[in-house]
Design a protein around this motif. Structure first.
Motif, PDB file in Angstrom:
ATOM      1  N   PRO A 159      -2.595 -10.026  -0.289  1.00  0.00           N
ATOM      2  CA  PRO A 159      -1.837 -10.861   0.669  1.00  0.00           C
ATOM      3  C   PRO A 159      -2.431 -10.856   2.080  1.00  0.00           C
ATOM      4  O   PRO A 159      -2.534 -11.907   2.722  1.00  0.00           O
ATOM      5  CB  PRO A 159      -0.436 -10.253   0.670  1.00  0.00           C
ATOM      6  CG  PRO A 159      -0.333  -9.506  -0.596  1.00  0.00           C
ATOM      7  CD  PRO A 159      -1.706  -9.053  -0.932  1.00  0.00           C
ATOM      8  N   GLY A 160      -2.856  -9.723   2.561  1.00  0.00           N
ATOM      9  CA  GLY A 160      -3.440  -9.649   3.898  1.00  0.00           C
ATOM     10  C   GLY A 160      -4.772 -10.373   3.986  1.00  0.00           C
ATOM     11  O   GLY A 160      -5.045 -11.081   4.957  1.00  0.00           O
ATOM     12  N   LEU A 161      -5.613 -10.211   2.966  1.00  0.00           N
ATOM     13  CA  LEU A 161      -6.905 -10.886   2.964  1.00  0.00           C
ATOM     14  C   LEU A 161      -6.746 -12.399   2.846  1.00  0.00           C
ATOM     15  O   LEU A 161      -7.486 -13.158   3.487  1.00  0.00           O
ATOM     16  CB  LEU A 161      -7.781 -10.357   1.829  1.00  0.00           C
ATOM     17  CG  LEU A 161      -8.281  -8.918   1.978  1.00  0.00           C
ATOM     18  CD1 LEU A 161      -9.077  -8.505   0.748  1.00  0.00           C
ATOM     19  CD2 LEU A 161      -9.098  -8.763   3.238  1.00  0.00           C
ATOM     20  N   THR A 162      -5.801 -12.851   2.037  1.00  0.00           N
ATOM     21  CA  THR A 162      -5.564 -14.284   1.873  1.00  0.00           C
ATOM     22  C   THR A 162      -5.095 -14.910   3.186  1.00  0.00           C
ATOM     23  O   THR A 162      -5.601 -15.957   3.596  1.00  0.00           O
ATOM     24  CB  THR A 162      -4.520 -14.536   0.766  1.00  0.00           C
ATOM     25  OG1 THR A 162      -4.971 -13.933  -0.439  1.00  0.00           O
ATOM     26  CG2 THR A 162      -4.299 -16.013   0.554  1.00  0.00           C
ATOM     27  N   CYS A 163      -4.152 -14.268   3.841  1.00  0.00           N
ATOM     28  CA  CYS A 163      -3.657 -14.798   5.120  1.00  0.00           C
ATOM     29  C   CYS A 163      -4.736 -14.755   6.195  1.00  0.00           C
ATOM     30  O   CYS A 163      -4.849 -15.674   7.003  1.00  0.00           O
ATOM     31  CB  CYS A 163      -2.423 -14.021   5.569  1.00  0.00           C
ATOM     32  SG  CYS A 163      -1.003 -14.315   4.507  1.00  0.00           S
ATOM     33  N   ALA A 164      -5.560 -13.706   6.192  1.00  0.00           N
ATOM     34  CA  ALA A 164      -6.662 -13.630   7.153  1.00  0.00           C
ATOM     35  C   ALA A 164      -7.676 -14.745   6.884  1.00  0.00           C
ATOM     36  O   ALA A 164      -8.204 -15.348   7.823  1.00  0.00           O
ATOM     37  CB  ALA A 164      -7.334 -12.268   7.069  1.00  0.00           C
TER      38      ALA A 164
ATOM     39  N   LEU B  49       0.822  -1.213   0.000  1.00  0.00           N
ATOM     40  CA  LEU B  49       0.000   0.000   0.000  1.00  0.00           C
ATOM     41  C   LEU B  49       0.857   1.265   0.000  1.00  0.00           C
ATOM     42  O   LEU B  49       0.493   2.283  -0.582  1.00  0.00           O
ATOM     43  CB  LEU B  49      -0.943   0.003   1.210  1.00  0.00           C
ATOM     44  CG  LEU B  49      -2.157  -0.906   1.109  1.00  0.00           C
ATOM     45  CD1 LEU B  49      -2.867  -0.995   2.449  1.00  0.00           C
ATOM     46  CD2 LEU B  49      -3.119  -0.406   0.035  1.00  0.00           C
ATOM     47  N   MET B  50       2.025   1.195   0.664  1.00  0.00           N
ATOM     48  CA  MET B  50       2.915   2.363   0.684  1.00  0.00           C
ATOM     49  C   MET B  50       3.722   2.494  -0.608  1.00  0.00           C
ATOM     50  O   MET B  50       4.029   3.595  -1.038  1.00  0.00           O
ATOM     51  CB  MET B  50       3.866   2.264   1.876  1.00  0.00           C
ATOM     52  CG  MET B  50       3.196   2.502   3.198  1.00  0.00           C
ATOM     53  SD  MET B  50       4.356   2.578   4.548  1.00  0.00           S
ATOM     54  CE  MET B  50       4.348   0.880   5.074  1.00  0.00           C
TER      55      MET B  50
ATOM     56  N   THR C 158      -8.306   1.076  -8.892  1.00  0.00           N
ATOM     57  CA  THR C 158      -8.860   0.130  -7.930  1.00  0.00           C
ATOM     58  C   THR C 158      -8.096  -1.186  -7.973  1.00  0.00           C
ATOM     59  O   THR C 158      -7.892  -1.819  -6.939  1.00  0.00           O
ATOM     60  CB  THR C 158     -10.348  -0.125  -8.252  1.00  0.00           C
ATOM     61  OG1 THR C 158     -11.029   1.124  -8.290  1.00  0.00           O
ATOM     62  CG2 THR C 158     -10.985  -1.012  -7.210  1.00  0.00           C
ATOM     63  N   ILE C 159      -7.641  -1.593  -9.147  1.00  0.00           N
ATOM     64  CA  ILE C 159      -6.919  -2.865  -9.285  1.00  0.00           C
ATOM     65  C   ILE C 159      -5.615  -2.835  -8.497  1.00  0.00           C
ATOM     66  O   ILE C 159      -5.199  -3.855  -7.938  1.00  0.00           O
ATOM     67  CB  ILE C 159      -6.691  -3.213 -10.774  1.00  0.00           C
ATOM     68  CG1 ILE C 159      -6.189  -4.644 -10.922  1.00  0.00           C
ATOM     69  CG2 ILE C 159      -5.716  -2.268 -11.410  1.00  0.00           C
ATOM     70  CD1 ILE C 159      -7.223  -5.670 -10.644  1.00  0.00           C
ATOM     71  N   GLN C 160      -4.971  -1.702  -8.410  1.00  0.00           N
ATOM     72  CA  GLN C 160      -3.738  -1.596  -7.638  1.00  0.00           C
ATOM     73  C   GLN C 160      -4.003  -1.728  -6.139  1.00  0.00           C
ATOM     74  O   GLN C 160      -3.218  -2.324  -5.408  1.00  0.00           O
ATOM     75  CB  GLN C 160      -3.032  -0.273  -7.940  1.00  0.00           C
ATOM     76  CG  GLN C 160      -2.493  -0.221  -9.352  1.00  0.00           C
ATOM     77  CD  GLN C 160      -1.959   1.137  -9.725  1.00  0.00           C
ATOM     78  OE1 GLN C 160      -2.348   2.144  -9.142  1.00  0.00           O
ATOM     79  NE2 GLN C 160      -1.067   1.166 -10.713  1.00  0.00           N
ATOM     80  N   VAL C 161      -5.117  -1.182  -5.700  1.00  0.00           N
ATOM     81  CA  VAL C 161      -5.490  -1.324  -4.295  1.00  0.00           C
ATOM     82  C   VAL C 161      -5.819  -2.780  -3.984  1.00  0.00           C
ATOM     83  O   VAL C 161      -5.401  -3.323  -2.951  1.00  0.00           O
ATOM     84  CB  VAL C 161      -6.695  -0.407  -3.954  1.00  0.00           C
ATOM     85  CG1 VAL C 161      -7.161  -0.653  -2.531  1.00  0.00           C
ATOM     86  CG2 VAL C 161      -6.344   1.045  -4.177  1.00  0.00           C
TER      87      VAL C 161
END
Length: 107
Positions: free
Chosen positions: A56-61, A39-40, A47-50
């Motif tokens: 990665p965070g959503l997959t691990c969560a 993100l940094m 939107t695709i970049q976001v």
């Protein structure tokens, strides 16, 4: 009259916060940190970049979400992989095991 009280979930004391294994927390922290770095670093013009930065965070969560009868989604995936990739050989040791040997020998 020996009545024993057995706790419902005795392994819960080995878990962090009663839910997570240490590896689960490491996996979640790694995914969230990678998402924060992305993100940094990435420009957030589309939107695709976001979405790419947050994946990665959503997959691990998703992998560490607790579910009933298993520990979490990661455990279910590992169990399914093990079930479908290992060879299953069931040896009959029931009450009529002698009858089965006699039938095989008579053929």
């Amino acid at each position: 009259m020996n009545n024993y009280l057995i706790p419902a979930n005795t392994k819960r004391g080995n878990l962090v916060l009663g839910i997570f294994k240490p590896f689960d927390l490491i996996l979640l922290a790694t995914g969230v940190l990678l998402s924060l770095v992305l993100l940094m670093v990435l420009p957030m013009n589309d939107t695709i970049q976001v979405v790419i930065a947050v994946i990665p965070g959503l997959t691990c969560a998703f992998l560490v979400i607790p579910i009933p009868n298993y520990h979490n989604i990661r455990t279910v995936i590992i169990e399914c992989y093990t079930f479908f990739t290992t060879r299953h050989k069931f040896i009959w040791k029931g009450w009529c095991v002698k009858d089965v040997k006699e039938i095989k020998q008579s053929k």
